[in-house]
Design an enzyme around this catalytic site. Structure first.
Site, PDB file in Angstrom:
ATOM      1  N   ASP A  77       0.813  -1.215   0.000  1.00  0.00           N
ATOM      2  CA  ASP A  77       0.000   0.000   0.000  1.00  0.00           C
ATOM      3  C   ASP A  77       0.850   1.271   0.000  1.00  0.00           C
ATOM      4  OD1 ASP A  77      -2.253  -1.638   0.207  1.00  0.00           O
ATOM      5  OD2 ASP A  77      -2.189  -1.604   2.395  1.00  0.00           O
ATOM      6  N   GLY A 112      -4.695  -1.412  -2.393  1.00  0.00           N
ATOM      7  CA  GLY A 112      -4.143  -0.141  -1.943  1.00  0.00           C
ATOM      8  C   GLY A 112      -4.826   0.487  -0.759  1.00  0.00           C
TER       9      GLY A 112
END
EC number: 2.7.1.90
Length: 402
Positions: free
Chosen positions: A139, A185
């Site tokens: 992420d 993400g």
């Protein structure tokens, strides 16, 4: 406090293509320092401590440590368990039974929370324990570090995959003019932004990147954006994060909650199928969606060499910090220069990382809110071993019959 006792290593959170390189870095550095009686791996993170499922890493053959560098996923296994006061105290008692005095905990912001809880429980028990967090997350949302090991490789995968998906849509625009690419993400746009790193020039897809930092007004607003992009380009490739919400914070895939993990992260249905149906129903355009899912964070063939090297380096740096007596800190990556790219390791208090997220800065998002800036490309391209080699485009040379 100097080193001594045994060293424990654990992996936690979502696995990546290079998390095992960090494991190899920890083990090799610990062997070189010769400050620990044993190097012990916990199976499935803190769960392995609580169930006493340990493996001797110090006696692994050299060829296995070599292979770890190029092996994706987490060789020790991971977990998303969140420690309570009771389980943290029990974990410390178990560590004491094995004379474990140092812990290198490989993971992201939730894992930093685990590391801090473990250190606090040891302090409350009067047990001498050092805990250092080793950064890991695709992420790329950990505060205090330029970037995170794991990000460069998923970014490379998505740059390549999105570029190929764009070419596919160009070739089949008469059949399926709209394609959504759903990416991971969480609540930051770093992963979505990576899909732009394979663009060859102005007008090249993806044509729309929906960042969590720049949510669409609502579903109808998103559809209006798709229609405008179609009118301009004759086809649309749009990137959407799996957590896509509208400006009011409502999931665009529907508000039926699928799952809440132990750290309170909420998961909703996939937006890709829902948006595909909406485009066909409301715009009358045939649409498809691609969802690479976990394969994007794990695809060994697309690993960035920079990412792998830095993942190893942060593991080795964690051992140096433990030998020096550091605790309750996380290793960071600090950029020295962009051209040529260079970075070194640093350190930050783990309390500044645990349960916090770093989102995409405004300087990396284009003024239209659906593209990236040159500043982002300067930042990200070195992390993916980029720029990517160009693809060919045929010249529009008409054939003139003699």
């Amino acid at each position: 406090m100097g080193a001594g006792g045994n060293l424990l290593v654990a992996q936690s959170g979502g696995a990546t293509a290079v998390i095992n390189a960090s494991l190899a870095g920890v083990v090799r550095a610990a062997l070189e320092h010769r400050q620990f009686g044993a190097i012990i791996g916990a199976r499935h993170g803190i769960d392995g401590v609580l169930t006493e499922r340990f493996v001797d890493l110090g006696r692994q053959p050299a060829e296995i440590l070599d292979q770890l560098l190029t092996t994706p996923s987490a060789a020790l296994g991971t977990t998303r368990r969140r420690l309570t006061d009771e389980t943290a105290a029990r974990a410390v008692r178990i560590l004491a039974q094995y004379d474990i005095r140092a812990v290198a905990y490989i993971g992201g912001n939730d894992s930093a929370d685990t590391a801090l809880r473990l250190a606090a429980a040891a302090r409350d028990a009067g047990y001498d324990l050092r805990v250092v967090s080793v950064p890991k997350t695709i992420d790329n949302d950990l505060p205090g570090t330029d970037h995170c090991p794991g990000y460069g490789s998923i970014a490379r995968f998505l740059a390549l995959a999105a570029r190929d998906a764009v070419r596919d849509t160009e070739a089949t625009a008469a059949l399926y003019p709209v394609k959504f690419i759903e990416v991971m993400g969480r609540n930051a746009g770093w992963v979505a932004a990576a899909t732009a790193l394979g663009q060859d020039g102005d007008g090249d897809g993806p044509h729309l990147i929906f960042f969590p930092e720049r949510p669409p007004r609502d579903l109808h607003g998103l559809l209006e954006e798709v229609q405008r992009a179609y009118d301009r380009h004759g086809q649309v490739v749009a990137v959407v994060p799996e957590t896509l919400k509208d400006a009011q914070g409502r999931p665009l895939s529907g508000e039926d909650l699928s799952w809440t993990d132990p750290f309170g992260h909420r998961y909703y249905p996939s937006p890709g199928p829902a948006l595909t149906r909406a485009v066909e129903e409301h715009l009358g355009l045939r649409a498809r969606f691609d969802k690479p899912g976990t394969i994007a964070r794990m695809f060994a063939a697309c690993v960035s060499s920079v990412d792998r090297r830095e993942a190893y380096e942060v593991g080795a740096a964690a051992v140096r910090l433990l030998v020096e007596g550091a605790s309750e800190v996380m290793v960071t990556l600090e950029r020295v220069s962009d051209d040529p790219y260079a970075a070194t390791t640093g350190v930050i208090a783990a309390a500044k990382v645990a349960n916090r997220e770093r989102r995409m800065p405004d300087a990396f998002i284009g003024p239209d809110g659906r593209s990236v800036t040159d500043a982002f490309r300067t930042y990200a391209l070195p992390l993916i071993d980029g720029p990517l080699p160009p693809y060919a485009r045929l010249l529009d040379l008409p054939y003139l019959r003699a």
